[in-house]
Write a protein that holds these residues in place. Structure first.
Motif, short mmCIF file in Angstrom:
data_model
loop_
_atom_site.label_atom_id
_atom_site.label_comp_id
_atom_site.label_asym_id
_atom_site.label_seq_id
_atom_site.Cartn_x
_atom_site.Cartn_y
_atom_site.Cartn_z
N TRP A 80 3.04 -2.18 -8.42
CA TRP A 80 2.64 -3.57 -8.66
C TRP A 80 2.96 -3.97 -10.10
O TRP A 80 3.52 -5.05 -10.35
N ASP A 129 0.17 2.57 -6.12
CA ASP A 129 -0.04 1.14 -5.89
C ASP A 129 0.05 0.35 -7.19
O ASP A 129 0.80 -0.63 -7.30
N MET A 181 -5.90 -3.75 -4.46
CA MET A 181 -5.51 -2.35 -4.68
C MET A 181 -6.71 -1.48 -4.99
O MET A 181 -6.81 -0.35 -4.50
N ASP A 193 0.86 -1.18 0.00
CA ASP A 193 0.00 0.00 0.00
C ASP A 193 0.89 1.24 0.00
O ASP A 193 1.61 1.50 0.96
N HIS A 194 0.85 1.99 -1.08
CA HIS A 194 1.65 3.21 -1.22
C HIS A 194 0.84 4.47 -0.95
O HIS A 194 1.33 5.57 -1.14
#
Length: 182
Positions: A85, A81, A129, A74-75
């Motif tokens: 990914w 995100d 996400m 989790d950004h």
């Protein structure tokens, strides 16, 4: 039906471990069902009964290896995100082991079941996400849009046109997806 534990699970784990160890020791080309069976402590007939042939066994091992071990990081926002990914997905799938796992997963499953399972793994990661983005009240595409606009092009490029497939390419796919009108 296969029981979800007990002897069946122990046999699967020992056979999968034997395949991974032998690939590291002697290479994929030298693998045989009797060699795997001997390492796993089972009879070759156990492997043939459960997996059918070496290609199906390698496919099963590949699908297990392609299963993500953790949820995506989790950004704090969807763009970050999905970008992180997609870059990681591309890096893992385009690496020599990733390409070998992809080949094995597809080769040993002519009905497409293993490809479907690999797709489900990606969809699960994407769903995590997107759910986080919705919880943060960010606009978010649906899972199918991400599969079609990010994952599918990455997989196509890995399989058929690997040159120029890098982090910049992955970032561009995500940016294009998130810029597009819903």
């Amino acid at each position: 039906m296969v029981r979800p534990g007990g002897r069946s699970a122990r046999v699967q784990e020992s056979v999968h471990a034997a395949v991974r160890e032998l690939v590291a020791e002697v290479g994929r080309e030298a693998l045989t069902v009797p060699l795997v069976a001997a390492r796993a402590g089972v009879t070759p007939s156990t492997i043939y009964r459960r997996w059918g042939d070496l290609h199906e066994l390698l496919s099963d091992v590949a699908v297990e290896r392609l299963r993500p071990e953790t949820p995506p990081e989790d950004h704090g926002e969807l763009t970050a995100d999905l970008t992180a990914w997609a870059e990681q997905f591309l890096d893992e799938m385009s690496s020599p082991p990733g390409r070998a796992y992809l080949r094995d997963a597809l080769l040993g499953s002519p009905d497409g079941g293993n490809a479907g399972q690999c797709s489900a793994y990606a969809a699960e990661q994407i769903d995590v996400m997107l759910a986080r983005a919705v919880a943060r009240e960010e606009p978010a595409p649906d899972v199918e849009a991400v599969l079609d606009r990010v994952v599918a092009p990455i997989m196509y490029r890995i399989l058929f046109r690997p040159h120029g497939t890098d982090a910049h390419y992955a970032r561009g796919l995500v940016a294009s997806l998130l810029r597009a009108p819903a």
